[in-house]
Design a protein around this motif. Structure first.
Motif, PDB file in Angstrom:
ATOM      1  N   LYS A 112       0.847  -1.180   0.000  1.00  0.00           N
ATOM      2  CA  LYS A 112       0.000   0.000   0.000  1.00  0.00           C
ATOM      3  C   LYS A 112       0.891   1.242   0.000  1.00  0.00           C
ATOM      4  O   LYS A 112       1.976   1.226   0.576  1.00  0.00           O
ATOM      5  CB  LYS A 112      -0.868   0.049   1.261  1.00  0.00           C
ATOM      6  N   VAL A 165       1.120   5.152   1.219  1.00  0.00           N
ATOM      7  CA  VAL A 165       0.455   6.092   2.117  1.00  0.00           C
ATOM      8  C   VAL A 165       0.728   7.522   1.663  1.00  0.00           C
ATOM      9  O   VAL A 165       1.573   7.776   0.803  1.00  0.00           O
ATOM     10  CB  VAL A 165       0.856   5.890   3.602  1.00  0.00           C
ATOM     11  N   GLY A 166      -0.006   8.444   2.255  1.00  0.00           N
ATOM     12  CA  GLY A 166      -0.046   9.811   1.785  1.00  0.00           C
ATOM     13  C   GLY A 166       1.285  10.525   1.722  1.00  0.00           C
ATOM     14  O   GLY A 166       1.567  11.270   0.781  1.00  0.00           O
ATOM     15  N   ASN A 167       2.133  10.311   2.697  1.00  0.00           N
ATOM     16  CA  ASN A 167       3.409  11.022   2.735  1.00  0.00           C
ATOM     17  C   ASN A 167       4.443  10.427   1.774  1.00  0.00           C
ATOM     18  O   ASN A 167       5.621  10.758   1.841  1.00  0.00           O
ATOM     19  CB  ASN A 167       3.965  11.031   4.163  1.00  0.00           C
ATOM     20  N   ARG A 181       5.703   3.699   1.583  1.00  0.00           N
ATOM     21  CA  ARG A 181       5.119   2.472   1.077  1.00  0.00           C
ATOM     22  C   ARG A 181       5.207   1.427   2.171  1.00  0.00           C
ATOM     23  O   ARG A 181       6.192   1.374   2.907  1.00  0.00           O
ATOM     24  CB  ARG A 181       5.918   2.008  -0.145  1.00  0.00           C
ATOM     25  N   GLN A 182       4.160   0.629   2.302  1.00  0.00           N
ATOM     26  CA  GLN A 182       4.218  -0.473   3.261  1.00  0.00           C
ATOM     27  C   GLN A 182       3.931  -1.767   2.536  1.00  0.00           C
ATOM     28  O   GLN A 182       2.850  -1.922   1.953  1.00  0.00           O
ATOM     29  CB  GLN A 182       3.218  -0.268   4.400  1.00  0.00           C
ATOM     30  N   VAL A 230       2.757  -5.360   2.633  1.00  0.00           N
ATOM     31  CA  VAL A 230       1.893  -6.055   3.589  1.00  0.00           C
ATOM     32  C   VAL A 230       1.943  -7.570   3.454  1.00  0.00           C
ATOM     33  O   VAL A 230       1.391  -8.283   4.291  1.00  0.00           O
ATOM     34  CB  VAL A 230       0.426  -5.578   3.497  1.00  0.00           C
ATOM     35  N   HIS A 268      -5.139  -2.651  -2.567  1.00  0.00           N
ATOM     36  CA  HIS A 268      -3.677  -2.563  -2.520  1.00  0.00           C
ATOM     37  C   HIS A 268      -3.082  -3.035  -3.836  1.00  0.00           C
ATOM     38  O   HIS A 268      -3.800  -3.511  -4.714  1.00  0.00           O
ATOM     39  CB  HIS A 268      -3.142  -3.393  -1.359  1.00  0.00           C
ATOM     40  N   GLY A 285      13.012  -2.746   4.060  1.00  0.00           N
ATOM     41  CA  GLY A 285      12.605  -1.651   4.929  1.00  0.00           C
ATOM     42  C   GLY A 285      11.112  -1.375   4.814  1.00  0.00           C
ATOM     43  O   GLY A 285      10.422  -1.211   5.827  1.00  0.00           O
ATOM     44  N   ASP A 286      10.610  -1.370   3.603  1.00  0.00           N
ATOM     45  CA  ASP A 286       9.185  -1.097   3.398  1.00  0.00           C
ATOM     46  C   ASP A 286       8.311  -2.219   3.956  1.00  0.00           C
ATOM     47  O   ASP A 286       7.152  -2.005   4.275  1.00  0.00           O
ATOM     48  CB  ASP A 286       8.888  -0.882   1.911  1.00  0.00           C
ATOM     49  N   GLY A 344       8.704  -1.564   8.048  1.00  0.00           N
ATOM     50  CA  GLY A 344       8.497  -0.246   8.633  1.00  0.00           C
ATOM     51  C   GLY A 344       9.790   0.400   9.078  1.00  0.00           C
ATOM     52  O   GLY A 344       9.821   1.108  10.085  1.00  0.00           O
ATOM     53  N   LEU A 345      10.864   0.135   8.351  1.00  0.00           N
ATOM     54  CA  LEU A 345      12.173   0.710   8.682  1.00  0.00           C
ATOM     55  C   LEU A 345      12.751   1.356   7.420  1.00  0.00           C
ATOM     56  O   LEU A 345      12.196   1.235   6.347  1.00  0.00           O
ATOM     57  CB  LEU A 345      13.117  -0.389   9.173  1.00  0.00           C
ATOM     58  N   THR A 346      13.885   2.033   7.564  1.00  0.00           N
ATOM     59  CA  THR A 346      14.534   2.585   6.377  1.00  0.00           C
ATOM     60  C   THR A 346      15.586   1.604   5.871  1.00  0.00           C
ATOM     61  O   THR A 346      16.078   0.752   6.611  1.00  0.00           O
ATOM     62  CB  THR A 346      15.235   3.915   6.699  1.00  0.00           C
ATOM     63  N   GLY A 399       3.228   0.912  10.422  1.00  0.00           N
ATOM     64  CA  GLY A 399       4.555   0.876   9.823  1.00  0.00           C
ATOM     65  C   GLY A 399       4.995   2.188   9.212  1.00  0.00           C
ATOM     66  O   GLY A 399       6.183   2.512   9.222  1.00  0.00           O
ATOM     67  N   ARG A 400       4.054   2.975   8.701  1.00  0.00           N
ATOM     68  CA  ARG A 400       4.471   4.087   7.851  1.00  0.00           C
ATOM     69  C   ARG A 400       3.873   5.450   8.164  1.00  0.00           C
ATOM     70  O   ARG A 400       4.089   6.393   7.409  1.00  0.00           O
ATOM     71  CB  ARG A 400       4.177   3.748   6.384  1.00  0.00           C
ATOM     72  N   ARG A 401       3.102   5.560   9.237  1.00  0.00           N
ATOM     73  CA  ARG A 401       2.596   6.890   9.574  1.00  0.00           C
ATOM     74  C   ARG A 401       3.106   7.318  10.945  1.00  0.00           C
ATOM     75  O   ARG A 401       3.322   6.476  11.817  1.00  0.00           O
ATOM     76  CB  ARG A 401       1.068   6.913   9.534  1.00  0.00           C
ATOM     77  N   ASP A 426      -4.618  10.946   6.714  1.00  0.00           N
ATOM     78  CA  ASP A 426      -4.383  10.309   5.423  1.00  0.00           C
ATOM     79  C   ASP A 426      -5.377   9.160   5.256  1.00  0.00           C
ATOM     80  O   ASP A 426      -5.023   8.056   4.858  1.00  0.00           O
ATOM     81  CB  ASP A 426      -2.927   9.829   5.368  1.00  0.00           C
TER      82      ASP A 426
END
Lengths: 244, 244
Positions: free
Chosen positions: A66, A68-70, A73-74, A76, A97, A188-189, A192-194, B148-150, B231
């Motif tokens: 998915k 997200v707005g900012n 990417r996550q 899933v 998704h 990372g995506d 939830g990490l970089t 994870g992403r917000r 979002d």
DNA sequence: CGAATCGTTGATTCAACTCAACGCGAGTGG
DNA sequence: CCACTCGCGTTGAGTTGAATCAACGATTCG
């Protein structure tokens, strides 16, 4: 059209989830089956699409994600050979998704409408597919817990354990060695990490002699150690020897 | 045994997911139905249990959660009136998570075995319940992305939006005002944050005039504003007016 | 009234992020 | 065949969002 070997493979995959009755088997055989291939990074389905087909992953890796707005990417879900990629869309008309190929990929497609009709008409088939969708939901719950409540080290190790066990359970290979055809950005995506932090975390797991890496494949050098830092128990995968 | 009014309610709830055929309706009516009540914080089911019953939430709030190794807890779902609490366990023999009452709660129970048998025998029923389990999986995916992403602000706002819309869709009340009978500790466990940070985040949303709070209930004072910082788009809830 | 639970607030710390640079191998094209 | 690019992995330095620790109010309830 896919040939007889593909059909047989599909039947085995479905029966792996729950035994098929004779008439369920027959009905499944009557469905038309198409083989399709995808290049790495090609989309199988996008958010907002109304899928016409359901796909079973014959070979390769795909992932679902998915946006997200900012701009984040996550990821899933990650699918490996034998997974039913599209269960989640089977009764929901609009996909929420994206589904994308990670590697060169081959899938077997069945018309969604036909598959629904045949499943609902044949309890053994419905049971297998429904169960599969519940299993996926269970994995998703564990991901929520993983991302929400474990630190980077444990979280990363957990995903490695899960993929190792799922590969083993699918009969693709042993838990000790598996391909992980993802960039660190993608890892990372998923977690939830970089990407930068994934890099450091993987190196730390390697430095602790829990895993070894070469290119895009992982060797588990200390399964129990990895499992311990991962806080991993396989219950949520509802494996057949434990739960049926 | 539950009375006729409860049965009718249950039938309406199921039909809300997908229309029931006549014979599906009849079969459902033939099932024995038991009302059960729970005190706040009482367990409906524990990880590792093998549930004998499936429950529909008649009134109150329940939540489902997992405990992780370091003592952390992750809430993976919140249910409100009309939700089918137990879909996820219907075909998996062993529960992989806990289900607990948030408030005083009343549920309608059906034998799991019977419900499975009747569902598989009646396509319209299978469709409704299967769809419900897919919808829950969809919500779970959004939670993964959320956690994870917000960031904390957006994440918290997102959960408020979701609960508001789900309450509205369930016909319980308007999106602008709803009960949120959770401690800040529980909210933290649902969002992967600490209670202290939840407190600061809620106050910040309040300071921005997006919401107002009193005790355990929330008023949305600026829906569009809240939705923007959250979002939030409702696609993943697959609401009937959008998707059927 | 005392005890317990929950909400609030401030001060400090830390895990993960950001930014930035560099290395390295696989193509690719001149 | 080498120079160049491009994507990806690696590393360091500095920043920050959320956690932690700790104390104190507010409310409820026996």
């Amino acid at each position: 059209m896919a040939d007889a070997a593909e059909r047989e493979w599909l039947e085995r995959q479905i029966a792996r989830r729950a035994p098929l009755s004779n008439d369920g088997q027959m009905a499944l055989r009557a469905l038309s089956l198409v083989t399709r291939t995808y290049e790495p990074s090609q989309y199988l389905l996008r958010e907002g699409d109304r899928p016409k087909h359901c796909s079973f992953l014959r070979s390769g890796f795909v992932y679902r994600h998915k946006i997200v707005g900012n701009g984040g990417r996550q990821i899933v879900a990650i699918h490996l050979e034998g997974d039913f990629v599209d269960v989640q869309n089977i009764l929901l008309t609009e996909s929420d998704h994206n589904i994308q190929a990670l590697t060169m990929t081959k899938v077997l497609c069945i018309s969604r409408e036909d598959l629904v009709a045949v499943s609902l008409a044949h309890p053994s088939l419905a049971r297998a597919l429904w169960r599969e969708s519940l299993l996926e939901a269970s994995i998703m719950r564990e991901w929520v817990a993983n991302v929400g409540r474990r630190d980077a080290r444990s979280r990363t190790a957990h995903m490695l354990c899960e993929l190792a066990i799922r590969q083993e359970a699918a009969g693709i290979g042993p838990r000790e060695a598996f391909d992980l055809p993802m960039t660190q950005e993608q890892l990372g995506d998923a977690l939830g990490l970089t990407a930068v932090h994934i890099n450091r975390t993987l190196k730390s797991l390697e430095a602790a002699a829990l895993i070894a890496r070469s290119k895009r494949s992982v060797t588990v050098t200390d399964w129990h150690g990895l499992q311990r830092v991962a806080d991993f128990t396989s219950g949520y995968l509802h494996l057949p020897d434990v739960d049926h």
